[in-house]
Design an enzyme around this catalytic site. Structure first.
Site, PDB file in Angstrom:
ATOM      1  N   LEU A 423     107.021  13.566   4.970  1.00  0.00           N
ATOM      2  CA  LEU A 423     105.624  13.116   5.671  1.00  0.00           C
ATOM      3  C   LEU A 423     105.942  13.453   7.227  1.00  0.00           C
ATOM      4  O   LEU A 423     107.090  13.006   7.580  1.00  0.00           O
ATOM      5  CB  LEU A 423     105.311  11.840   5.434  1.00  0.00           C
ATOM      6  CG  LEU A 423     105.258  10.979   3.820  1.00  0.00           C
ATOM      7  CD1 LEU A 423     105.428   9.833   3.978  1.00  0.00           C
ATOM      8  CD2 LEU A 423     103.774  11.535   3.417  1.00  0.00           C
ATOM      9  N   ASP A 424     104.951  14.117   7.770  1.00  0.00           N
ATOM     10  CA  ASP A 424     105.062  14.121   9.291  1.00  0.00           C
ATOM     11  C   ASP A 424     104.632  12.586   9.609  1.00  0.00           C
ATOM     12  O   ASP A 424     104.138  11.686   9.031  1.00  0.00           O
ATOM     13  CB  ASP A 424     104.145  15.233   9.781  1.00  0.00           C
ATOM     14  CG  ASP A 424     103.820  15.113  10.944  1.00  0.00           C
ATOM     15  OD1 ASP A 424     104.842  15.281  11.722  1.00  0.00           O
ATOM     16  OD2 ASP A 424     102.694  15.273  11.568  1.00  0.00           O
ATOM     17  N   LYS A 425     105.043  12.258  10.878  1.00  0.00           N
ATOM     18  CA  LYS A 425     104.448  10.875  11.271  1.00  0.00           C
ATOM     19  C   LYS A 425     103.387  10.935  12.220  1.00  0.00           C
ATOM     20  O   LYS A 425     102.286  10.328  11.773  1.00  0.00           O
ATOM     21  CB  LYS A 425     105.579  10.471  12.388  1.00  0.00           C
ATOM     22  CG  LYS A 425     105.574   9.332  13.054  1.00  0.00           C
ATOM     23  CD  LYS A 425     106.668   8.638  13.973  1.00  0.00           C
ATOM     24  CE  LYS A 425     106.547   9.616  15.222  1.00  0.00           C
ATOM     25  NZ  LYS A 425     105.547   8.904  15.993  1.00  0.00           N
TER      26      LYS A 425
END
Length: 735
Positions: A423-425
């Site tokens: 997951l990207d933030k």
């Protein structure tokens, strides 16, 4: 200060010079008006039958998008035609049944056997060759193209029963004596099988129409007209005529016709068709609105930005229709089986005929014909052919209704095997709208001057952090200086000249790599802010630090619930972000994410994906930015936030329309539910044929004296297809 690496080319992302390539833009061909619901890539401009599987072609939803209402529905025309054929064939088959099976009835008791045969021929022949001609046409086409399918078996069975009975009536001397005298004819089998197959086709067509209800429902969300405001006058205009930049009036309760921005007025808009949430959202000047959503009690003006095929609703329809026409890898198993199944069945039927004729009781020829016909009819692989396409079509349509756009059937199948979700933030776990929370200038400089210096350079960047700094300057009415020689350093920051001074805004780690010294007090304060979950950038003037700016991006309200739901599915979660390590660790700790990789460049994100896949793990990557596009494309399944950039959405194989990770949980659950239905369908199809063929061949006759009547075999064949379709339609109720 100059970065270590050469500045990348803005067009090819390479430091090397490359030749200019002139592209010729070719207008894509218009979609076929009719497509096969089971065979990908098969289309035609005219209605007819699929040359591969024989099933009737259906109206293409993409071709229907701009079709006027007066054109009608091709599917309804086919339903009416089949219903007409069912009624006529049933009416003409009833006398055949009475003559062949109701000899004790007073009305027909005195009819001689020979006259009865003639009468059965008269009634059954139109059923087979007139009303049932579409079935025989598909049978003939399968032989001419050598693409054997279910209609090959049906045609062989019906014609075998009809030809045998016709010879018995007109030329009994051609048959063995015991078969020609006192033996029941099988006109009723040929007629009843034709009726039942037509009924089965009718039921299948109606069920398949139900599978496309998601696309039709989405298409119906778009209004036909819009109120165009021109010189203060409101003009009722077809939506197709609306152009980018037009001003539209949206009245209370009306559907918004196209995507755009509110320019005047305010209202609440029901966006449940995108978000699935019943609560309307307030829209004021500057807010974006989407075509197909429903206005509340207020009235407002909007400026059209995306019209026609560019609207979000049109893109959802197109993606869903294309995905439903794709094929899942599991379909290859059914394709391989079907490739040899029909020839094998013909061989089994021929063997059944020879064995019964050679070794069966008298009249052996009659038994041979009946059992061979039963084998041909019950072995029709229609249930096997429908097992995967029907489930995929319904599953993808349901996903579109839930705001999960899956590009193809292969992605739907791959999703069930994922064990790691990266997951990207920013914009994925967080709202993607960071704001400045603290400005820390070094002694001798004011916070206002520090912000002015940083905002002037960041004004040229499209990064969310840059937007936060620029917005903070605007809120404080700070004028922005002129900047020259702007550079964006991937994974580092931004660089530009204000007059004779060089200003850099970016990460402390990048400064350290390039030999820029930062005072310990400044580093300590940066670490403290990062521990609180802030992203911290350093502002540098002529290679001398001026201070820090702390930016914080709020976590989306639904993210904690989504993380918990993904963990419940047994998935391992990793956060891969370019943000600083302390900030990333704080966010990961708050959300309960398993692993964190911080301060990574787009290239390093790509390497993380490759490394995980190299360990025989199946990886999904979720992100929303341009820098996420390589990782999205490299993952087994790329998942883009619908609120993200077009580059991310194009690179991904799944788009979450409202940018909510809760929809990702729905995507995983939908994939597992769809694959479960497919496995059930295929198991049913294999068991049905595996058990049905031996029974039809007369396996139980030596032990029980029981034989499978071809008419019963036809009923079973039709019901097997209907059962597969009804099982697939259960996905319409998926939650």
């Amino acid at each position: 200060m100059q970065p270590n690496a050469p500045t990348s080319c803005p067009h090819c992302s390479s430091g090397e010079e490359k030749p200019v390539i002139v592209e010729t833009i070719i207008k894509p061909a218009a979609p076929a008006a009719y497509i096969c619901p089971m065979c990908a890539g098969v289309g035609s401009d005219k209605p007819g039958a699929c040359p591969q599987c024989g099933i009737a072609l259906e109206k293409n939803p993409l071709a229907r998008r701009n079709e006027p209402e007066c054109c009608g529905d091709g599917g309804d025309e086919e339903v009416r035609d089949l219903w007409w054929r069912v009624r006529w064939s049933a009416a003409m088959t009833i006398p055949v049944l009475l003559l062949s099976m109701g000899m004790d009835l007073p009305v027909i008791r005195g009819i001689p056997h020979e006259a009865s045969g003639w009468m059965q021929f008269v009634w059954a022949t139109p059923v087979v060759f007139w009303v049932g001609w579409p079935l025989l046409g598909r049978f003939g086409r399968s032989l001419l193209t050598l693409k054997l399918n279910m209609f090959t078996l049906i045609g062989l069975g019906v014609l075998a029963a009809w030809v045998y009975s016709t010879v018995a009536v007109f030329a009994p001397h051609l048959l063995p004596h015991e078969a020609a005298h006192g033996m029941a004819l099988y006109f009723e089998s040929a007629a009843v099988i034709t009726v039942l197959v037509l009924v089965g086709q009718l039921l299948e067509l109606r069920a398949r129409k139900a599978t496309g209800s998601a696309i039709r429902a989405l298409m119906n969300l778009a209004p036909k007209t819009a109120l165009l405001v021109r010189d203060g006058v409101e003009i009722d205009t077809p939506v197709e005529a609306i152009q980018t930049g037009d001003v539209l009036r949206i009245k209370p309760g009306a559907r918004i016709p196209v995507d755009g921005i509110v320019t005047e007025g305010s209202s609440s808009v029901d966006e449940s068709m995108l978000t699935g949430e019943p609560m309307p959202r307030t829209k004021e000047a500057g807010a974006r609105v989407t075509g197909g959503t429903v206005n509340g009690a207020g009235s407002f003006l909007m400026r059209a930005e995306r019209v026609g095929a560019n609207t979000l609703l049109s893109q959802i329809v197109e993606m869903t229709a294309k995905a439903q026409a794709s094929r899942a890898p599991i379909q290859r198993l059914a394709d391989r089986v079907s490739a040899w199944f029909v020839p094998a069945v013909v061989g089994v039927a021929l063997l059944t005929f020879l064995l019964w004729w050679s070794f069966g009781p008298q009249p052996s020829l009659a038994f041979a014909v009946v059992n061979a016909v039963a084998v041909l009819i019950i072995a029709c692989p229609c249930a096997l052919g429908l097992a995967t396409p029907m489930a995929v079509t319904v599953g993808l349509g349901r996903g579109a209704q839930l705001g999960v756009l899956i590009k193809n059937a292969e992605t739907l199948e791959r999703l069930q095997d994922i064990d790691i979700v990266m997951l990207d933030k920013t914009g994925t776990l967080t709202e993607g709208k960071p704001s400045v929370t603290e400005i820390v200038p070094l002694p001798g400089l004011s916070a206002r001057d520090l912000l002015a210096c940083a905002a002037a350079v960041e004004a040229f960047s499209e990064h969310p952090i840059a937007a936060a700094i620029v917005n903070a300057a605007k809120e404080r009415n700070i004028p922005l200086a002129t900047v020259t020689d702007f550079q964006s350093i991937t994974g580092g920051g931004v660089l530009g000249n204000i007059g004779e001074n060089e200003v850099f805004v970016g990460q402390a780690s990048f400064l350290k790599k390039n030999g820029i010294f930062i005072e310990s007090e400044c580093l300590a304060r940066s670490a403290q802010l990062q521990a609180e979950g802030c992203t911290v950038v350093v502002v540098v003037l002529n290679e001398k630090p001026l201070g820090l700016i702390a930016i914080k991006d709020k976590i989306k309200e639904t993210t904690p619930q989504a993380i918990e739901a993904l963990h419940a599915l047994g998935l391992k979660l990793q956060m891969i972000t370019g943000d600083a390590q302390p900030t990333a660790q704080r966010v990961a700790k708050d959300l309960g994410i398993d692993e964190v990789a911080a301060e990574v460049s787009p290239k390093e994100k790509l390497l993380h994906v490759y490394q995980a896949r190299g360990k025989d793990r199946h990886v999904a990557f979720a992100g929303d930015g341009i820098n996420d596009a390589p990782a999205l494309a490299a993952a087994d399944v790329g998942i883009a936030m619908g609120t993200g950039t077009e580059a991310a959405i194009e690179s991904a194989s799944i788009t979450l329309v409202k940018g909510d990770l809760l929809a990702l949980h729905q995507a995983f659950a939908l994939s597992r539910a769809t694959m479960k239905i497919i496995r059930q369908n295929m198991l049913f199809a294999f068991l049905y044929n595996g058990l049905g063929i031996p029974l039809a061949a007369g396996l139980l006759y030596p032990f029980t004296g029981w034989l499978l009547n071809p008419m019963i075999a036809s009923v079973a064949m039709s019901l097997s297809s209907v059962c597969v379709i009804l099982n697939s339609l259960r996905l319409r109720r998926f939650k």
